[in-house]
Design an enzyme around this catalytic site. Sequence first.
Site, short mmCIF file in Angstrom:
data_model
loop_
_atom_site.label_atom_id
_atom_site.label_comp_id
_atom_site.label_asym_id
_atom_site.label_seq_id
_atom_site.Cartn_x
_atom_site.Cartn_y
_atom_site.Cartn_z
N GLU A 1 -11.14 11.02 17.88
CA GLU A 1 -11.46 12.12 18.79
C GLU A 1 -11.13 11.79 20.24
OE1 GLU A 1 -13.48 10.92 16.41
OE2 GLU A 1 -14.61 12.54 15.43
N GLU B 1 -16.56 11.37 9.19
CA GLU B 1 -18.00 11.66 9.30
C GLU B 1 -18.52 12.32 8.03
OE1 GLU B 1 -17.40 13.81 12.98
OE2 GLU B 1 -18.48 12.28 14.09
N ALA C 1 -12.10 17.80 12.12
CA ALA C 1 -12.42 19.19 12.42
C ALA C 1 -11.09 19.89 12.71
CB ALA C 1 -13.34 19.27 13.62
N GLY D 1 -14.01 14.26 11.95
CA GLY D 1 -15.02 14.90 11.10
C GLY D 1 -14.83 14.56 9.63
#
Length: 258
Positions: free
Chosen positions: A132, A112, A65, A109
């Site tokens: 993260e 993911e 992200a 992300g």
Amino acid sequence: MAYENILVETHGKVGVIVLNRPKALNALSKGLTRELAQALDSFEANDDIGAIVLTGSEKAFAAGADIKEMASKSYMDVYMEDFITVDWERASTCRKPVIAAVSGYALGGGCELAMMCDFILAAENAKFGQPEITIGTMPGAGGSQRLTRFVGKSKAMEMCLTGRMMDAAEAERAGLVSRVVPVDDLKDEAIKTASKIADLSLPVVMMTKEAVNRAFETTLGEGLRFERRLFHSTFATEDQKEGMAAFVEKRQPDFKNK
Ligand code: CO8
């Protein structure tokens, strides 16, 4: 449609989406995820497309992200806007097959997003991780759930708790990726694999994808029953008739619904 953060190509019946924010290692900003969702919508609605490839650059599939975009958000911001909205999850709701072709970093992300696809082809330089925790947060788009299902508790826990990256060879051994190929061959190999799928019967491909995905959602008994009913329903398609007739007649099938 003109996109700023992705490139969109078609190769025969294969739609290719290339994440393209090189200066930020394809960090998944709001703008990028919006465009990704739009491109997936558009390929999903396009009858000429039978399978989709999602890829990035040689250095990064996606480094997570967008930290710069997230850094100053408050709890109220992320809760009220339901940060990790539908755009993020679009890859996992696409009914047509989506192959992630991962070269370089697939972190946070990015990892993911790759796991939301139907399977992952990795280049030899691929690196997967859920870092993260090293920036004071945790996976938020499936990392703690999908990674655990793919590689088991011990490896997933170590990766989520330490942020350690897994290289392509380890990812293949652990079952996270279906195959590892040389960096230079990745995109071609992904398109070739997607073309093979796109030449098959689309409704049967979609049913098969649904059946495999159901294995993650239900008990073995229910999953087997679900699979059996879908198997039965393939006999209602003209493609099943054509596929089996072609086998008996020793010729290539000519599927009508592809
Ligand atoms: N967000 C924003 N910018 C990034 C990101 C990112 N995730 N990753 C890299 N960049 C930027 C860098 O800031 C840098 O920009 P600039 O040149 O302007 O300083 C540029 O990309 C190049 O990066 P580096 O100079 O750091 O390149 P290196 O080759 O030295 O390092 C790494 C590559 C190891 C990949 C390093 O960039 C890195 O560690 N990146 C961050 C990885 C990370 O922590 N990812 C997890 C982010 S959190 C997350 O994904 C939560 C997901 C939860 C779901 C969210 C739902 C919305």
